[in-house]
Design an enzyme around this catalytic site. Sequence first.
Site, PDB file in Angstrom:
ATOM      1  N   TYR A 182       0.839  -1.195   0.000  1.00  0.00           N
ATOM      2  CA  TYR A 182       0.000   0.000   0.000  1.00  0.00           C
ATOM      3  C   TYR A 182       0.877   1.249   0.000  1.00  0.00           C
ATOM      4  CZ  TYR A 182      -3.271   3.603   1.267  1.00  0.00           C
ATOM      5  OH  TYR A 182      -4.013   4.753   1.255  1.00  0.00           O
ATOM      6  N   TRP A 239       1.306   5.419  -2.277  1.00  0.00           N
ATOM      7  CA  TRP A 239       1.136   6.152  -3.524  1.00  0.00           C
ATOM      8  C   TRP A 239       2.205   5.796  -4.540  1.00  0.00           C
ATOM      9  CZ3 TRP A 239      -1.215  11.365  -4.737  1.00  0.00           C
ATOM     10  CH2 TRP A 239      -2.454  11.520  -4.096  1.00  0.00           C
TER      11      TRP A 239
END
Length: 771
Positions: A113, A115
């Site tokens: 997980y 960006w």
Amino acid sequence: MASVARTITGSHWGVYGAVVRDGRLVATEPFPKDTDPSALIGAMPGVVYDRTRIAQPMVRAGWLRDGIAGDRSRRGAEPFVPVSWDRALDLVAAELARVKAAFGNDAIMGGSYGWASAGRLHNARTLTHRFLNGFGGCVHQSGNYSFGAAIVLLPHVLGTAQPAAGQLTAWESIFESTRLLVAFGGLAVKNMQIEMGGVGEHEGVWRMRRLAEAGVEVVNIGPIREDVDARVGPTWLPIRPNTDTALMLALAHTLVAENRHDRDFIARYTAGFERFRPYLMGESDGTPKDADWAAAICEIPAETIRALARRMAATRTMISVSWSIQRADHGEQPYWMAIVLAALLGQIGLPGGGFGFGYGASGGNGRGRLNVPQPTLATGPNPTGAIIPVSRIADALLEPGGAYDFNGKTQTYPDIRLVYWAGGNPFHHHQDLNKLLRAWARPETIVAHEPFWTPLARHADIVLPATTTLERNDIGAGGRDRYLYAMKKAIEPVGAARNDFDIYAALATRLGFADAFTEGRDEMGWLRHLYDVARQQAAEHQIEMPDFDAFWEAGHIEFPRPATHPVLFADYRAAPEAKPLNTPSGRIEIFSDKIAAFGYDDCGGHPMWFEPAEWLGGATAARYGLHLVSNQPATRLHSQMDNAAVSRASKIKGREPVLINPADAASRGIADGDIVRLYNDRGACLAGAVVTDRIRPGVLQLSTGAWYDPASPGVVGTLDRHGNPNVLTIDKGTSKLAQAPIAQTVLVEIERYDGAPPPLAIADPPATTTA
């Protein structure tokens, strides 16, 4: 004579030009179409050569010596051993094969997980899933840390999560039609400099100017005054944190008690109001949720609440709720109640009316966009089907086989033996880092891809150095941006860094599925293929795109602005019978029979007020009398770029700044610029005090993302020297429904740090040794 080249590339914080002299990045230039570029692009020449770059593959000394039988609690404390790429890849491939053979693929966690970086091919999480799915699967993660409660709740209430994650009523509709914008949690311009995938034009400041020019009245409901730009002249209601649901209930009570609600809208477009009304009016529990009741909870005067409700009913009103509001205990409730409040006003589906979630959360939210397909790399299915809520990672590691409730089902945590992480930093986004440290000692092996010595890399066993966006070719596209742009390789990889795609291709070769992973394509072959597929899909929507070579030569495609401005649920309002919502009733569910049937004690069949686990009106406030808000930073993206000059310049004596109200500072003997210690039962960190009236009394603000820098690495509970708020936050789910994170529910105390503060170590690479 020096050779100078200019190359277009991009990032989550903007498209920009890279200026390269004699093979070295020396400067950046703003994208000509961007009139308000982010300052972060100017930090790229320094950060790409930062001393925290990982020079070559590294293996933790204890793991290399003792293997999985070693002391795993030493992660983060031991030196690393530099090794060759071949040896590192052989070690990773052998561990993956061992764990798969001994325990099965659901013992491998590949959530990754985060960006990661911009780019449609070199997206670390996508590549990780493609690789591990091809290897037989792994444990994935569902939801996110941004709006995890909304993702689960909204499909029950609205039949879709679009109001949090998709197309909202366009900003242009707000400029033209909204007269009153009520912003729970603000509309922070700093967050609008970021967009997942990239930003061609930064519009945050322009939006605030347009709001002011249009004469839209804005009410900022939150503990931080500057969460709405001063240009719009907002009215500030400094609410107690985590009490937004109580305020919304009181606004709704006023509408109903004074017969100002839209009965026709409720009857035609919603279901269950008659089952919610007794709770709202106090008929079911003897407590009317009126303005006097809410005033004691929210610390907003009752007459102010009533006056606001009357203004909302008298004019075209947009209710905006930030993503941060639902990152709190019982975070489902304020979103559900905001929908109910908007339904009572009867303006859902009208231009400039209704509600929207996350208008100030990122640059693309509220932007209209043509339906342009994005180039997308397929991950393939996950053969294991194993998945956990994203914010329950520590519980999963600590309690293998343990049962938990989630969205109507009882599930069990897998027994994770190997964690594979690329493109994220759990030591930034996860709550209660001391609990995470205990959990992090459980897996037998942890593998990480990282360009920099982030806290994740320092707490891994095998670290594979990855390139940055400047060291590879890619295609950039924001989900709601109107630019598709080339991300051209500007410089050669720094040190021994490799692209994530190449790392996984080499591992797939060792594990016997290289052809399935690469499909015979290299980097440019994949970019051409992904673009051609997107171009064909665009043609089906009558959108013309040039061929790949023309696009690559030009550097970007600019799509036109939409001719019309979307309005959320306009189609439903126009024809509710012909276009029902995807809910059991086909309507907006004020009362949800499905959620009620789950029988949860922390999330019932309609929105309601629950006392948070910690808040200023609770018992814990007697010991820890300040509420900590850990919002998004203005000087980086989450923890990305914390090692860059822009972020470092914002620090106070090297520590993350913490905002404190003058009254709270004076009562504790704290002056502006002091080093302070924030603490509670879960942990402690240092920060630099900023004494200001921009924050309400009783509240501190410490942005998230400072790289975790423990005074005694590897020791649970040690002081964080740098100012990471997640050593203080609570690791529990919002409720059994969503199991989402509650970073904004935390009480702390603060004191001046009078001794010599411990020196920072996070800017230096960890020690290395020989095998």
